[in-house]
Design a protein around this motif. Structure first.
Motif, PDB file in Angstrom:
ATOM      1  N   ALA A  23      64.475 -30.370 -46.595  1.00 26.01           N
ATOM      2  CA  ALA A  23      64.557 -29.933 -47.993  1.00 26.01           C
ATOM      3  C   ALA A  23      65.205 -31.002 -48.862  1.00 26.01           C
ATOM      4  O   ALA A  23      64.702 -31.326 -49.949  1.00 26.01           O
ATOM      5  N   GLU A  24      66.310 -31.569 -48.424  1.00 25.59           N
ATOM      6  CA  GLU A  24      67.008 -32.592 -49.204  1.00 25.59           C
ATOM      7  C   GLU A  24      66.146 -33.836 -49.399  1.00 25.59           C
ATOM      8  O   GLU A  24      66.118 -34.415 -50.488  1.00 25.59           O
ATOM      9  N   THR A  25      65.431 -34.244 -48.354  1.00 31.59           N
ATOM     10  CA  THR A  25      64.553 -35.409 -48.439  1.00 31.59           C
ATOM     11  C   THR A  25      63.439 -35.185 -49.456  1.00 31.59           C
ATOM     12  O   THR A  25      63.153 -36.052 -50.286  1.00 31.59           O
ATOM     13  N   VAL A  71      49.257 -31.654 -45.102  1.00 31.28           N
ATOM     14  CA  VAL A  71      50.482 -31.244 -45.789  1.00 31.28           C
ATOM     15  C   VAL A  71      51.242 -30.243 -44.925  1.00 31.28           C
ATOM     16  O   VAL A  71      50.672 -29.254 -44.476  1.00 31.28           O
ATOM     17  N   VAL A  72      52.531 -30.504 -44.687  1.00 30.43           N
ATOM     18  CA  VAL A  72      53.332 -29.601 -43.852  1.00 30.43           C
ATOM     19  C   VAL A  72      54.535 -28.988 -44.574  1.00 30.43           C
ATOM     20  O   VAL A  72      55.125 -28.031 -44.079  1.00 30.43           O
ATOM     21  N   ALA A  73      54.902 -29.516 -45.751  1.00 29.00           N
ATOM     22  CA  ALA A  73      56.023 -28.958 -46.519  1.00 29.00           C
ATOM     23  C   ALA A  73      55.957 -29.509 -47.935  1.00 29.00           C
ATOM     24  O   ALA A  73      55.334 -30.545 -48.186  1.00 29.00           O
ATOM     25  N   VAL A  74      56.619 -28.807 -48.848  1.00 28.69           N
ATOM     26  CA  VAL A  74      56.583 -29.167 -50.265  1.00 28.69           C
ATOM     27  C   VAL A  74      57.993 -29.110 -50.846  1.00 28.69           C
ATOM     28  O   VAL A  74      58.773 -28.219 -50.494  1.00 28.69           O
ATOM     29  N   GLY A  75      58.295 -30.023 -51.743  1.00 27.88           N
ATOM     30  CA  GLY A  75      59.525 -29.974 -52.529  1.00 27.88           C
ATOM     31  C   GLY A  75      59.168 -30.107 -53.997  1.00 27.88           C
ATOM     32  O   GLY A  75      58.265 -30.871 -54.345  1.00 27.88           O
ATOM     33  N   LEU A 123      53.266 -23.101 -45.444  1.00 30.58           N
ATOM     34  CA  LEU A 123      54.113 -24.170 -45.962  1.00 30.58           C
ATOM     35  C   LEU A 123      55.525 -23.735 -46.318  1.00 30.58           C
ATOM     36  O   LEU A 123      55.699 -22.746 -47.032  1.00 30.58           O
ATOM     37  N   PRO A 124      56.523 -24.498 -45.882  1.00 29.31           N
ATOM     38  CA  PRO A 124      57.841 -24.346 -46.469  1.00 29.31           C
ATOM     39  C   PRO A 124      57.789 -24.946 -47.875  1.00 29.31           C
ATOM     40  O   PRO A 124      57.244 -26.037 -48.072  1.00 29.31           O
ATOM     41  N   VAL A 125      58.316 -24.232 -48.852  1.00 28.14           N
ATOM     42  CA  VAL A 125      58.365 -24.700 -50.234  1.00 28.14           C
ATOM     43  C   VAL A 125      59.837 -24.761 -50.627  1.00 28.14           C
ATOM     44  O   VAL A 125      60.506 -23.732 -50.697  1.00 28.14           O
ATOM     45  N   HIS A 126      60.326 -25.973 -50.847  1.00 25.75           N
ATOM     46  CA  HIS A 126      61.722 -26.199 -51.197  1.00 25.75           C
ATOM     47  C   HIS A 126      61.810 -26.410 -52.715  1.00 25.75           C
ATOM     48  O   HIS A 126      61.220 -27.351 -53.246  1.00 25.75           O
ATOM     49  N   SER A 141      64.733 -22.290 -50.535  1.00 24.05           N
ATOM     50  CA  SER A 141      63.572 -22.528 -49.685  1.00 24.05           C
ATOM     51  C   SER A 141      62.848 -21.225 -49.387  1.00 24.05           C
ATOM     52  O   SER A 141      63.485 -20.188 -49.152  1.00 24.05           O
ATOM     53  N   TYR A 142      61.540 -21.295 -49.415  1.00 29.41           N
ATOM     54  CA  TYR A 142      60.665 -20.149 -49.171  1.00 29.41           C
ATOM     55  C   TYR A 142      59.520 -20.589 -48.272  1.00 29.41           C
ATOM     56  O   TYR A 142      59.308 -21.781 -48.068  1.00 29.41           O
ATOM     57  N   ARG A 143      58.761 -19.647 -47.799  1.00 27.47           N
ATOM     58  CA  ARG A 143      57.453 -19.907 -47.218  1.00 27.47           C
ATOM     59  C   ARG A 143      56.445 -19.619 -48.320  1.00 27.47           C
ATOM     60  O   ARG A 143      56.657 -18.711 -49.139  1.00 27.47           O
ATOM     61  N   LEU A 144      55.356 -20.357 -48.354  1.00 23.98           N
ATOM     62  CA  LEU A 144      54.361 -20.145 -49.390  1.00 23.98           C
ATOM     63  C   LEU A 144      53.871 -18.697 -49.404  1.00 23.98           C
ATOM     64  O   LEU A 144      53.632 -18.127 -50.473  1.00 23.98           O
ATOM     65  N   SER A 145      53.786 -18.082 -48.232  1.00 26.51           N
ATOM     66  CA  SER A 145      53.331 -16.686 -48.163  1.00 26.51           C
ATOM     67  C   SER A 145      54.276 -15.729 -48.889  1.00 26.51           C
ATOM     68  O   SER A 145      53.860 -14.664 -49.330  1.00 26.51           O
ATOM     69  N   GLU A 146      55.546 -16.110 -49.045  1.00 24.42           N
ATOM     70  CA  GLU A 146      56.488 -15.295 -49.821  1.00 24.42           C
ATOM     71  C   GLU A 146      56.235 -15.443 -51.317  1.00 24.42           C
ATOM     72  O   GLU A 146      56.408 -14.496 -52.077  1.00 24.42           O
TER      73      GLU A 146
END
Length: 148
Positions: free
Chosen positions: A4-6, A72-76, A115-118, A129-134
């Motif tokens: 998330a920080e990155t 794509v595996v994660a988003v910030g 996807l984790p969405v930060h 932080s959330y999951r895209l499905s949330e």
């Protein structure tokens, strides 16, 4: 640094390049790819407001143009009102708009990931932080059209 920080740091760096003369609200997005690389985007506004592009959409389009939309595996994402120098400000985390959630869902479904969405703040260390499905429950996407 955590994932998330990155991603938030990369999104902040991308927001510096936002073209937001109308809203004066800079947004930066960063996509973590399967190989560990990061693809970024910043919002690009247009005098014909409906033609403006969100940072997340720019980042996904950049990944897609490189043939990497399925990686794509994660988003910030960060955003904030621009100060006099054009820098995003504010300590409240922002999340992707509805359109961007749908665009991210396309990449997520094609890549087979939730996807984790930060969501970070332009300044400070606030991250949610959330999951895209949330953020986009019961999403419509490629799978609904028999693709994916």
């Amino acid at each position: 640094m955590t994932q998330a920080e990155t991603l938030i740091a990369a999104a902040r760096a991308a927001a510096v390049h936002a073209h937001a003369p109308y809203s004066r609200f800079a947004v930066g997005a960063a996509l973590l790819m399967k190989d560990g690389s990061i693809v970024t985007g910043a919002n690009v506004e247009n005098a014909s407001y409906g033609l403006s592009l969100c940072a997340e959409t720019v980042a996904v389009a950049t990944a897609s143009a490189a043939g990497r939309i399925r990686e794509v595996v994660a988003v910030g994402v960060i955003g904030g009102a621009m100060d006099g120098t054009g820098r995003a400000t504010g300590t409240t985390p922002v999340s992707p708009c509805g359109r961007c959630r749908q665009v991210l869902n396309e990449a997520a479904q094609l890549g087979g990931v939730n996807l984790p969405v930060h969501c970070g703040s332009a300044e400070g260390d606030a991250i949610r932080s959330y999951r895209l499905s949330e953020l986009l429950p019961d999403a419509f996407g490629p799978a609904d059209l028999g693709m994916g």
